[in-house]
Design an enzyme around this catalytic site. Sequence first.
Site, PDB file in Angstrom:
ATOM      1  N   ASP A   1      -8.010  -5.441   0.265  1.00  0.00           N
ATOM      2  CA  ASP A   1      -8.479  -6.273  -0.846  1.00  0.00           C
ATOM      3  C   ASP A   1      -8.081  -7.731  -0.695  1.00  0.00           C
ATOM      4  OD1 ASP A   1      -9.672  -4.144  -2.212  1.00  0.00           O
ATOM      5  OD2 ASP A   1      -7.701  -3.481  -2.870  1.00  0.00           O
TER       6      ASP A   1
ATOM      7  N   HIS B   1       0.855  -1.183   0.000  1.00  0.00           N
ATOM      8  CA  HIS B   1       0.000   0.000   0.000  1.00  0.00           C
ATOM      9  C   HIS B   1       0.890   1.231   0.000  1.00  0.00           C
ATOM     10  CE1 HIS B   1      -3.133   2.813   1.143  1.00  0.00           C
ATOM     11  NE2 HIS B   1      -3.977   1.888   0.733  1.00  0.00           N
TER      12      HIS B   1
END
Length: 426
Positions: free
Chosen positions: A372, A315
Amino acid sequence: MKNTFTMIDNQTGEKYEFSILESTRGPSVVDISTFYAKTGKFTFDNGFTSTASCTSTITFIDGLKGELRYRGITIEELASKHSYLEACYLLLNEKLPNERELLEFDLELRHRSLVHEKLRHLFAAFPAGAHPMASLSSAVAALSTFYYDHIQLSTEDNYQEMARRIIAKIPTLAAFSYRHSIGAPFIHPDIELSYSENFLYMIRAYPGGKMHRGVDGEKKIKPIEVKALDTIFTLHADHEQNASTTTVRSVASTGAHPYVAISAGISALWGRAHGGANESVIKQLEMIGSLENVDAFIARAKDPDDDFRLMGFGHRVYKNFDPRAKALKKLQDELKDELKLDSHLMEIAQRIEEIALNDEYFISRNLYPNIDFYSGVILTALGIPKSMFTPIFVIGRTVGWITQWIEFKKDTTMKIARPRQLYLGK
Ligand code: ACO
C-alpha cells in the site's frame, strides 16, 4: 523420529501428544484440534499469529524471505510475464491457460461484465457522496438476490460460472459506486475493451464513450496505464489467509451465499489496518505536506504514547520487504517519466522510506514498506481518486476470495468457524 509434539501441563505434570502435519512449503503445523478434548483447556492466540485455520494449495507466503507464490509460481514471474486474467485463470484452475483457454476466459468475462438494470437502481438509494467501498459491499451483497441459485453448487461448471460472474461484474459495480459518489452518469462496460482498460474507461468516460478533451485533443487511455493497472490487479489477486479472506471463509463456513461472503470480505478489507491503508497512505503523505515535516511524523510513529502509525509500513506476515511492494517500486520507476508521477508526494514518500529503513525502531520491529505504500502514488498518476484505491484492491482480490471460497466448500473436513474465548467477566 516421531511425527508428534508433546506438551506438558506443569500444573499437573500430565503429558499430551499431538500429531505434526507436514507442509509442502513453510512451517509444518501441530494439530491441536483434540487439545480441548484431551486437556480440558483452550489455547489462546490473539490475532491468530501462530494458528493455521485451514489447509490450502492456492497461495504461499514466506514472510521471512519475502516470497509470494500463486499455485507455486512466484509473484515476480506473474507480474512481469503474465496478464491479470492469466493470474485469475491460474488461481481458479491450478494452471496457466493456453492461448485458446485465455481467449475463451477473456470473452466470457467481457460478456458477463454487464449488471442487471434493477441492480443499477440500488445505487439511487445511497446518499450523494457515499464512499464507494460502502456502496460496493452493498451492491455485491445485492448481487446474491439476482443469482440466488449459486447457494447450491454441485458441478465444476457451476463453480466456474459463479466465480467468473463475480470476477466479470466487480469492475462494473466498483465503477458504478464511484460514479454515484461523484454524481456522474454510469458508463456501461464496452465489450471491445480488455478487463483492465474497461475499468479505466468506466471510471473516466463521458456518456457516448467519449474521453476528456484537452487543447491537444482527446485524452485516450494509454497502453502503459492499462499495463500498470493490470499489474496492480495481479499483485493484489490473492494473499492466503489475511483478515478479509479469513472473513470470506468464516462466512462460507455457515453455508451462506458466495456473493454475501465476498461482500463481507469487502467490508473487512476496508479498514486502514488492511486494504484501506492505500487510501490512508496518500492522505498521510498529503498531511505531512513537505520534506521538513517528515522527521516530526517519524517521531510520532515511534512514540509509544501516540497512536499515530506510519501508513503503508509493517505487515503481520512479511518481516522482510513485501515482494509486491518491490514489484510496485519497480513499476513506479518505469512509469515516473511517462505518467508524470506526483514528484512532490514521491519525494516525501522516498524520504520516509530512507529514514525508516535505517532507523533502529523500524529495523528492530521488521517494519518495511508494504504494497500500500507504493500503490497510492501509482494510482494517483493513473488519475484514480483516493476513494477508489481500496475498491481497486477489491477488484484485484475478488478472484482470490472466490478461489478460497471454492476451496473451502470442496474441503469436506472443514467445520463452521467458531473460536473459543478466555472468559474474564462476572
Ligand atoms: N508505524 C509505527 N509503528 C508500527 C507500525 C507502523 N506502521 N506497524 C507496527 N508498528 C509497531 C507497533 O507499534 C508495535 O510496536 P511495539 O512492539 O513497540 O508495541 C510493533 O511494531 C508490532 O506491531 P503490531 O501491531 O503488533 O503488528 P501486527 O502484525 O499486529 O500489525 C499491521 C500489522 C496491522 C499491518 C501494522 O503494521 C499496521 O498497522 N501498519 C500500518 C497500516 C498498514 O500499512 N496496513 C496495510 C497492511 S498490508 C495489507 O493489508 C494489504
